[in-house]
Write a protein that holds these residues in place. Sequence first.
Motif, PDB file in Angstrom:
ATOM      1  N   ASP A  23       1.047  -1.014  -0.013  1.00 34.46           N
ATOM      2  CA  ASP A  23       0.032  -0.035  -0.438  1.00 34.46           C
ATOM      3  C   ASP A  23       1.010   1.278   0.456  1.00 34.46           C
ATOM      4  O   ASP A  23       2.176   1.536   0.040  1.00 34.46           O
ATOM      5  CB  ASP A  23      -1.058  -0.090   1.202  1.00 34.46           C
ATOM      6  N   GLY A  24       0.652   1.924  -0.274  1.00 35.22           N
ATOM      7  CA  GLY A  24       1.387   3.405  -0.857  1.00 35.22           C
ATOM      8  C   GLY A  24       2.058   4.301   0.596  1.00 35.22           C
ATOM      9  O   GLY A  24       3.172   4.555   1.065  1.00 35.22           O
ATOM     10  N   GLU A  25       0.832   3.801   1.753  1.00 35.84           N
ATOM     11  CA  GLU A  25       1.648   4.549   3.209  1.00 35.84           C
ATOM     12  C   GLU A  25       2.844   3.539   3.635  1.00 35.84           C
ATOM     13  O   GLU A  25       3.399   4.650   3.854  1.00 35.84           O
ATOM     14  CB  GLU A  25       0.234   4.616   4.071  1.00 35.84           C
ATOM     15  N   ASP A  28       5.481   5.024   1.461  1.00 36.16           N
ATOM     16  CA  ASP A  28       6.276   6.709   1.663  1.00 36.16           C
ATOM     17  C   ASP A  28       6.733   6.557   2.255  1.00 36.16           C
ATOM     18  O   ASP A  28       7.681   7.139   2.818  1.00 36.16           O
ATOM     19  CB  ASP A  28       4.534   7.411   1.766  1.00 36.16           C
ATOM     20  N   HIS A  47       8.941  10.996  -3.320  1.00 34.09           N
ATOM     21  CA  HIS A  47       8.840   9.524  -2.521  1.00 34.09           C
ATOM     22  C   HIS A  47       9.902   9.049  -3.505  1.00 34.09           C
ATOM     23  O   HIS A  47       9.529   8.490  -4.422  1.00 34.09           O
ATOM     24  CB  HIS A  47       8.330   8.760  -2.375  1.00 34.09           C
ATOM     25  N   ARG A  50      11.295   4.853  -3.627  1.00 30.99           N
ATOM     26  CA  ARG A  50      10.337   3.957  -2.787  1.00 30.99           C
ATOM     27  C   ARG A  50      10.463   2.254  -3.317  1.00 30.99           C
ATOM     28  O   ARG A  50      10.787   2.212  -4.754  1.00 30.99           O
ATOM     29  CB  ARG A  50       9.127   4.808  -3.493  1.00 30.99           C
TER      30      ARG A  50
END
Length: 465
Positions: A23-25, A28, A47, A50
């Motif tokens: 997931d993006g959270e 990041d 970011h 990543r």
Amino acid sequence: MADLAAALSELSEALGPDAVRTDGEALDRSSHDSWPLSAKLDRLGSHRHRADAVVGVADERGIRAVLSAAARHDVPVTVRALASSVTGQPLPVRGGIVLDLSALPDAYEVDAENLTVSVTAGHNGGALEDALNARGLTLGHSPQSLYRSSVGGWLATLATGQFSSYYGGIEDLVTGYTVTLATGETLRLKASPRAAMGPDLRQLFLGSEGTLGVITSVTLKVFPLPQTRLLQTYELPGVEEGVALLRAQAAAGLRPFLLRLYDPAEARHALQDDTLTAPVLFTGTQGPDAVARAEADVLDALVREHGGRALGPDGAEKWMARRFDFSSVENLLAQDGGYAETIEVAHTWRGVLPLYRALTADLAPLADEVLAHFSHVYTQGTSLYLILRGTAATDEEAVARLERIWETAMRTALAHGAELSHHHGGGLARSPYTRRSLGASHLLLRRLKHALDPNGVLNPGKLGL
């Protein structure tokens, strides 16, 4: 050809679906560490570094599973623990997997007879030091990041602490450790208390920044807490006299646990007195009472020979109380356009003063303040630590300024033949300059990398690899 999907599928099955996050959270959050440049990019929502997935593990079995799957499917792996690095070691530059060690259990065992402690690599250093203090012991290793860093990270970055003049760096304090290779094989490297059966193979992974293997457990020396500690603050006529004093005490074989020389610009911060115009020296001696006092007397005589005068213990005592405080840099980074950076290098006695003059002059146009101190002293030379503070119009301009600061500092240090890092390691900040710094010896590092990690999956993009 890399097959990320297959690797993650295997790991979800082996470790459970909750261990693998895409997931993006999560991605990041794992794309930043404590590097000031990274902090400013985070504020901008940028970011650059990543991963494709974050995989959390809770034991060595999980580490082996991640490395084995990554090797089979040619997927890069970047190790992350407490992310206290200030130069970008745990930031992935080619995607892949971030191997998150932060959930490893905090476990340790003290051997009081042999004066060692065996500890899991993810253990918070400050928590371990507090536990040892309660038993009348100390690690002797005291970086400013003590309460933010992991034991394994100390080895991976070849760290040193504020009391290195007495205890030495992490290379002097480690007796053994366990490392898992890119293939998933696990090795134990040790010397108790010393060994001469071939080369000291422990040195291979110290400072390797996760490029050769993953350190999973460590055995360190411990020491009884000192009976007596004596602190003093001195004013010196100039930086030249101060550096000459540092050299003289090293040549005399003294071992003060605290020895920090501040140039006039940083002295004003160190003593929180804007009127100061001279360098300031903090000293501390320790041990059995008679030894601590005798060494303090010898050191005091040397200071006076070099034109110094005692100001009393208050300055050094206050510094001891706030020595883990990094808030002045963090508060500046949190402001729009605010920027700050810390860069430490090292040189011989012959080279360090020309280096100091060149760096402070070359960096002056890039910051509102350039502060400097000398804080780790050896018979052959010393470290030089620079702190830069400034305010730009925007965070974007602050990022550009930080990038110019690093480029300027590394170019100047290389021109003077200095060591590009004394204790923060290389990370992303110094990786572009690694081959020029190591010269022909970088060939040996490349050959080690090929032998231990033939697919190049471990923390690519660091140490010029």
